[in-house]
Write a protein that holds these residues in place. Structure first.
Motif, mmCIF file in Angstrom:
data_model
loop_
_atom_site.group_PDB
_atom_site.id
_atom_site.type_symbol
_atom_site.label_atom_id
_atom_site.label_comp_id
_atom_site.label_asym_id
_atom_site.label_seq_id
_atom_site.Cartn_x
_atom_site.Cartn_y
_atom_site.Cartn_z
ATOM 1 N N LEU A 1 51.344 68.698 109.473
ATOM 2 C CA LEU A 1 50.571 69.815 110.015
ATOM 3 C C LEU A 1 49.100 69.460 109.904
ATOM 4 N N LEU A 2 48.410 69.409 111.039
ATOM 5 C CA LEU A 2 46.986 69.085 111.076
ATOM 6 C C LEU A 2 46.201 70.363 111.334
ATOM 7 N N PHE A 3 45.275 70.688 110.434
ATOM 8 C CA PHE A 3 44.441 71.893 110.586
ATOM 9 C C PHE A 3 43.047 71.458 111.033
ATOM 10 N N TYR A 4 42.647 71.931 112.210
ATOM 11 C CA TYR A 4 41.383 71.519 112.836
ATOM 12 C C TYR A 4 40.531 72.766 113.051
ATOM 13 N N ILE A 5 39.389 72.832 112.372
ATOM 14 C CA ILE A 5 38.568 74.040 112.451
ATOM 15 C C ILE A 5 37.550 73.922 113.581
ATOM 16 N N ASN B 1 48.884 77.235 102.314
ATOM 17 C CA ASN B 1 49.455 77.146 100.971
ATOM 18 C C ASN B 1 50.804 77.860 100.843
ATOM 19 N N SER B 2 51.422 78.148 101.981
ATOM 20 C CA SER B 2 52.746 78.769 101.972
ATOM 21 C C SER B 2 53.776 77.785 101.405
ATOM 22 N N GLN B 3 54.441 78.195 100.355
ATOM 23 C CA GLN B 3 55.431 77.308 99.746
ATOM 24 C C GLN B 3 56.609 77.070 100.688
ATOM 25 N N GLU B 4 57.003 78.111 101.411
ATOM 26 C CA GLU B 4 58.098 77.972 102.372
ATOM 27 C C GLU B 4 57.753 76.935 103.440
ATOM 28 N N LEU B 5 56.529 77.024 103.971
ATOM 29 C CA LEU B 5 56.107 76.065 104.990
ATOM 30 C C LEU B 5 56.002 74.660 104.417
ATOM 31 N N PHE C 1 38.572 75.620 102.789
ATOM 32 C CA PHE C 1 40.021 75.499 102.932
ATOM 33 C C PHE C 1 40.528 74.304 102.131
ATOM 34 N N HIS C 2 41.718 74.408 101.618
ATOM 35 C CA HIS C 2 42.308 73.281 100.911
ATOM 36 C C HIS C 2 43.823 73.424 100.890
ATOM 37 N N SER C 3 44.487 72.319 100.714
ATOM 38 C CA SER C 3 45.936 72.309 100.531
ATOM 39 C C SER C 3 46.286 71.087 99.704
ATOM 40 N N GLU C 4 47.133 71.293 98.717
ATOM 41 C CA GLU C 4 47.556 70.195 97.855
ATOM 42 C C GLU C 4 48.733 69.438 98.455
ATOM 43 N N ASP C 5 49.264 69.934 99.558
ATOM 44 C CA ASP C 5 50.458 69.323 100.136
ATOM 45 C C ASP C 5 50.094 68.078 100.951
ATOM 46 N N SER C 6 50.809 66.995 100.737
ATOM 47 C CA SER C 6 50.519 65.737 101.427
ATOM 48 C C SER C 6 50.878 65.791 102.905
ATOM 49 N N GLN C 7 51.685 66.778 103.312
ATOM 50 C CA GLN C 7 52.085 66.902 104.716
ATOM 51 C C GLN C 7 51.068 67.693 105.537
ATOM 52 N N ILE C 8 50.049 68.233 104.871
ATOM 53 C CA ILE C 8 49.025 69.030 105.557
ATOM 54 C C ILE C 8 47.689 68.306 105.466
ATOM 55 N N GLU C 9 47.042 68.095 106.604
ATOM 56 C CA GLU C 9 45.759 67.407 106.654
ATOM 57 C C GLU C 9 44.723 68.304 107.317
ATOM 58 N N LEU C 10 43.499 68.292 106.774
ATOM 59 C CA LEU C 10 42.406 69.106 107.297
ATOM 60 C C LEU C 10 41.389 68.204 107.992
ATOM 61 N N TYR C 11 40.926 68.645 109.162
ATOM 62 C CA TYR C 11 39.982 67.857 109.950
ATOM 63 C C TYR C 11 38.775 68.718 110.327
ATOM 64 N N SER C 12 37.591 68.168 110.143
ATOM 65 C CA SER C 12 36.399 68.796 110.704
ATOM 66 C C SER C 12 36.274 68.335 112.150
ATOM 67 N N PHE C 13 35.492 69.066 112.948
ATOM 68 C CA PHE C 13 35.511 68.827 114.388
ATOM 69 C C PHE C 13 34.967 67.466 114.785
ATOM 70 N N ASP C 14 34.116 66.845 113.948
ATOM 71 C CA ASP C 14 33.517 65.578 114.338
ATOM 72 C C ASP C 14 34.203 64.373 113.702
ATOM 73 N N SER C 15 35.314 64.604 112.995
ATOM 74 C CA SER C 15 35.975 63.499 112.311
ATOM 75 C C SER C 15 36.904 62.715 113.238
ATOM 76 N N VAL C 16 37.577 63.403 114.144
ATOM 77 C CA VAL C 16 38.485 62.794 115.111
ATOM 78 C C VAL C 16 38.321 63.538 116.432
#
Length: 514
Positions: A373-377, A358-362, A388-403
């Motif tokens: 930016l893909l975040f993979y836990i 959620n860094s505004q600079e990033l 975890f969440h992000s409102e930014d369209s350039q950031i995507e969150l992935y669970s380990f079994d999704s891809v």
């Protein structure tokens, strides 16, 4: 002085577990405590004793215990000695064949053997394999294996599996697929029907064994060799109640395919030759790594083949310079596994990564330069992906079994991690790595590593979010080119960079007589 006290009987009475102890001491001279085995959760409860005949009874009221996944250890003291309660052989047999547990809604407490048959009380969530019908299936398969297993053993089966038997996307999968393409019909893969890869694996259906099926149990008992990037216990029900199948499994030969090159995480306590999860064959990727396995972990050099990781055979750089992707993949923390959302949200791990997302600079920089930016836990913390969440369209969150993770690594232009061995796959392809290590002191106390994190990493390192964002900008503006000094380190960490790792692995296993 530390001594042992024998547990001669166990009774379950409602929410209580009664331990009958063979102890000549008077109950008023003893003090006992039940302590939760987690360095970050200091739960401890006193226990009492009362005489029944020639025994002392120690009642454990599970209603009073915290419902966190993990083990409780019982210690007993008097003025002179400390006592460890241990199971007699008769009680060990009773635990293997029977069912001794307390169920509080979806929480399960059950006694099990620790080191030297010492008493542990395990707490975890209720699972489908805890039903009586599954225990009957277990005992039936065990009996058939004992009576008629010889004919199955003549097949000289190799069983391949991955973490919890729920994925087919790691070193186990790539080795198995190599065997299938080369007509090695004695090789089988264990996989849960709910796995995202189940449908894909049906092209090999004759060699796919549904996890926790009758066939799974029977083949597990009769196999020549287990082959996996994970320990033996991942080949069966996870953290089961004591049973004869797991007891046999602990004696099976295991070829360890590994997760990644050893360096960032010290695994001596897990996989050293003297540990409870030791393996029989330990694959390595270079002489550098083999020296760690031999000199630090105690393995015979002949049991440590330098083959490279099986999954590297499938690596192909699919990154797009016109549409760069940054993969953010932190590893797990042992002190957070199995905890609830409240504790997780209070952790440094959550606080740092949610602040980064959620860094505004990033976010502004990603949007301005059309970067993803893909975040993979990590799978061991997958239950917290929803925190975890992000409102930014350039950031995507992935669970380990999704891809499949290897697809993300091949597609990314750069990888950011803390201590994850998955970074070796990106490094193998010549992609830059950033290390974000804000909790290194705590990590070193709990895990440790085989290298000096401040001087021996193969990528730039930082501990502050501000520095990480600046490094991201620097690499983006340089076209995500790897720095020369890190490229030159590659020849020390990889003996081979080709697509023959599975072949070398197979030829080594055959050379061992399997």
């Amino acid at each position: 002085m530390e001594k042992q006290i024998s547990i001669t009987k166990i009774k379950i009475r409602h929410s209580q577990i009664l331990l009958f102890l063979n102890c000549p001491k008077k109950p008023e001279t003893l003090q006992g405590e039940l302590r939760f085995q987690n360095a970050w959760l200091n739960f401890c409860h006193p226990v009492a004793f009362y005489p029944v005949g020639k025994s002392l009874v120690c009642p454990i009221n599970t209603d009073k215990l915290e419902n966190y996944d993990g083990d409780w250890k019982l210690t007993i003291q008097d003025s002179n000695d400390t006592y460890t309660p241990v199971f007699t052989s008769r009680i060990r047999l009773s635990l293997l064949l029977g069912r001794h547990f307390v169920r509080n809604e979806e929480t399960l407490f059950f006694p099990m053997g620790g080191a030297s048959h010492s008493f542990l009380l395990r707490c975890r969530r209720w699972q489908k394999q805890d039903h009586l019908t599954f225990r009957i299936k277990e005992l039936t398969a065990f009996g058939i294996a004992k009576l008629f297993g010889r004919s199955l053993k003549e097949k000289h089966m190799w069983l391949v599996y991955e973490k919890f038997c729920i994925t087919a996307q790691e070193n186990g999968f790539y080795f198995f697929e190599y065997c299938m393409k080369n007509k090695k019909d004695n090789v089988f893969f264990i996989l849960d029907k709910k796995s995202p890869q189940w449908d894909y694996m049906q092209q090999y259906r004759k060699n796919i064994i549904p996890a926790l099926s009758f066939r799974h149990i029977l083949y597990l008992l009769c196999a020549d060799l287990l082959i996996s990037p994970d320990g033996r216990h991942h080949a069966y029900a996870w953290k089961p109640m004591p049973n004869p199948v797991t007891r046999t499994l602990n004696k099976q030969k295991l070829y360890f395919l590994q997760h990644g090159v050893l360096a960032l995480k010290n695994v001596d306590s897990l996989f050293s030759v003297d540990s409870s999860s030791s393996v029989d064959y330990f694959t390595a990727s270079s002489e550098f790594e083999k020296n760690i396995i031999v000199n630090r972990m105690g393995y015979n050099p002949d049991k440590v083949p330098v083959t490279g990781l099986a999954r590297w055979d499938g690596l192909h750089d699919t990154s797009d310079p016109e549409h760069p992707v940054i993969l953010l993949m932190p590893t797990w923390r042992s002190w957070l596994e199995g905890q609830n959302d409240e504790i997780f949200r209070q952790s440094d791990y959550y606080q740092h990564y949610t602040a980064l997302l959620n860094s505004q600079e990033l976010q502004n920089y990603l949007k301005e330069h059309e970067l993803k930016l893909l975040f993979y836990i990590h799978p061991k913390l997958q239950e917290f992906i929803g925190t975890f969440h992000s409102e930014d369209s350039q950031i995507e969150l992935y669970s380990f079994d999704s891809v499949p993770l290897n697809q993300l690594i091949m597609h990314c232009s750069m990888m950011i991690t803390d201590y994850s061995s998955a970074c070796w796959d990106a490094y193998y392809q010549g992609k830059p790595i950033l290390f974000y290590q804000f909790d290194l002191d705590q990590y070193n106390k709990t895990n440790g590593s085989y290298i000096d994190m401040e001087t021996e990493l193969w990528g730039d390192r930082c501990t502050e979010q501000e520095d990480l964002v600046h490094l991201i900008k620097d690499y983006a503006e340089n076209g995500f080119q790897e720095k020369q000094k890190y490229a030159e380190m590659r020849k020390e960490y990889f003996a081979y960079i080709d697509h023959n790792n599975c072949q070398r692995t197979y030829e080594y296993i055959k050379s061992q007589g399997y």
